[in-house]
Scaffold this active site. Structure first.
Site, short mmCIF file in Angstrom:
data_model
loop_
_atom_site.label_atom_id
_atom_site.label_comp_id
_atom_site.label_asym_id
_atom_site.label_seq_id
_atom_site.Cartn_x
_atom_site.Cartn_y
_atom_site.Cartn_z
N ALA A 1 13.43 59.27 -46.47
CA ALA A 1 12.58 60.45 -46.63
C ALA A 1 12.39 60.82 -48.10
CB ALA A 1 13.15 61.63 -45.86
N GLY A 2 12.98 60.06 -48.99
CA GLY A 2 12.93 60.38 -50.41
C GLY A 2 11.73 59.80 -51.13
N ASP B 1 17.78 59.09 -43.06
CA ASP B 1 18.04 60.02 -44.16
C ASP B 1 18.80 61.21 -43.57
OD1 ASP B 1 17.99 61.27 -46.72
OD2 ASP B 1 16.05 60.32 -47.13
N ASN C 1 25.45 60.03 -56.93
CA ASN C 1 25.03 58.83 -56.19
C ASN C 1 26.19 57.91 -55.82
OD1 ASN C 1 22.49 59.84 -56.38
ND2 ASN C 1 21.67 58.25 -57.71
N ILE D 1 19.49 49.83 -54.33
CA ILE D 1 18.53 50.40 -55.27
C ILE D 1 19.11 51.63 -55.97
CG2 ILE D 1 16.29 51.59 -55.42
CD1 ILE D 1 15.28 49.72 -53.22
N SER D 2 20.01 52.35 -55.30
CA SER D 2 20.57 53.60 -55.82
C SER D 2 21.21 53.38 -57.19
CB SER D 2 21.61 54.15 -54.86
OG SER D 2 21.08 54.34 -53.57
N ASN D 3 20.79 54.19 -58.14
CA ASN D 3 21.30 54.08 -59.51
C ASN D 3 22.58 54.90 -59.72
OD1 ASN D 3 19.64 52.30 -61.07
ND2 ASN D 3 17.96 53.75 -60.82
N HIS E 1 20.93 46.66 -65.12
CA HIS E 1 19.74 47.43 -64.70
C HIS E 1 19.74 48.82 -65.35
CE1 HIS E 1 16.35 48.59 -62.27
NE2 HIS E 1 17.02 49.52 -61.62
#
Length: 339
Positions: free
Chosen positions: A35-36, A59, A119, A142-144, A202
């Site tokens: 949902a982000g 989510d 995160n 993908i989460s940083n 990254h």
């Protein structure tokens, strides 16, 4: 690396790969954080991918609406939305690929590492659920900060006794996408024909595009190469500043995430010679995790490819990035083992 292919024309892409609709394997893909800002466009792009038969959108809130919206699109996959921790297990059961864009976005003045404390906890809890409900799934992180969240996930999976280094990927595809775009602009070549390996990590200086290996070859000056490298490293900040505090690189990240997930699915399905850059457990350098070209296959990582010949500028960049990347890896491992 394969040239980027249009996700909008995904049906014809599959036909070119030699699949009939009957022969495409059943594949369940979950998007955690659907949902982000990244999750919603990523859900749309995965709905357009004919390699997906079940699309699971999760989510903490808002997912039923996203799922209802996306489910009306007339493509192959069946879509289900799940909201709240009590539904996470059902969302994950039977998944072949789990994509994790969950977490808070960057804001002006924030680095990816500023996001760490929030995160890191999210990634830890989601990975624990993956270990329980779909321990053999390929994970696309993908989460940083990816430099730290991938090591966190590895430690969580190790504690659960289900870690397979071949199935845990940090998604660095956006760095490759940016490097290709910026290089094509300077070199005056069609962007669809461009390949540029991007190695390291990254975040910031850990992102090292290898423009000396870029194709088609172009005779760019050292100053141009330095400028292209800096712009690739600062691409995320460029978008955060352009959005003036109202967002980060959500759309391009969703595109890059969909490209990499498509590559993983193609590898799972036995498509030969699928090579993409990704941040994985590696022995290419002395660091335990490193981004480089990876051959994908039925088990995830089939082969981590060597860096190849580097220019003097790239050799120096590699030397400079290692201490920062090492610190980020250690930070993630320490966090995972604190509790």
């Amino acid at each position: 690396m394969r040239p980027s292919m249009s996700l909008i024309r995904s049906v014809s892409r599959v036909a070119r790969r030699g699949y009939s609709s009957e022969s495409v394997p059943q594949r369940k893909v979950a998007v955690l954080g659907a949902a982000g800002g990244i999750g919603q466009p990523l859900a749309l792009l995965m709905k357009l991918n004919p390699l997906v038969s079940q699309l699971s959108l999760y989510d903490i809130a808002g997912t039923p609406g996203v799922a209802a919206d996306v489910s009306h699109i007339n493509t192959r996959s069946e879509v289900k939305g799940y909201a709240g921790e009590e539904q996470l297990g059902e969302a994950l059961e039977g998944c072949d690929v789990v994509i994790i864009p969950a977490g808070v976005p960057r804001k002006p003045g924030m680095t990816r590492d500023d996001l760490f404390n929030i995160n890191a906890g999210i990634v830890r809890s989601l990975t624990a659920a993956i270990a329980k409900y779909c321990p053999h799934a390929i994970i696309n992180m993908i989460s940083n900060p990816v430099n730290s969240t991938v090591p966190i996930a590895s430690e969580v999976l190790k504690k659960a006794g289900v870690y397979d280094e071949k199935k845990l990927f940090g998604v660095t595809t956006l760095d490759v996408v940016r490097a290709k775009t910026f290089y094509a602009g300077k070199a005056g070549v069609p962007v669809a024909e461009v390949n540029v390996p991007v190695v390291g990590g990254h975040a910031g200086i850990t992102i090292l595009p290898l423009f000396s290996q870029a194709t088609p070859k172009a005779n760019l000056s050292d100053d141009y190469i330095k400028a292209l490298t800096k712009r690739t490293q600062d691409g995320g900040t460029e978008v955060v500043e352009a959005k003036a505090g109202k967002g980060s690189a959500t759309l391009s990240m969703a595109y890059a995430g969909a490209l990499f997930a498509d590559a993983c699915l193609x590898g799972l399905n036995g498509v030969p010679d699928v090579v993409e850059c990704s941040y994985v457990q590696s022995s290419i350098t002395e660091l335990p995790f490193f981004a480089s070209k990876v051959r994908l296959g039925k088990n995830g990582v089939e082969e981590v490819l060597d860096l190849g010949p580097l220019s003097d500028f790239e050799k120096e960049g590699l030397k400079q990035l290692k201490p920062e990347l090492k610190s980020s890896i250690e930070k993630g491992i320490k966090f995972a083992n604190q509790s």
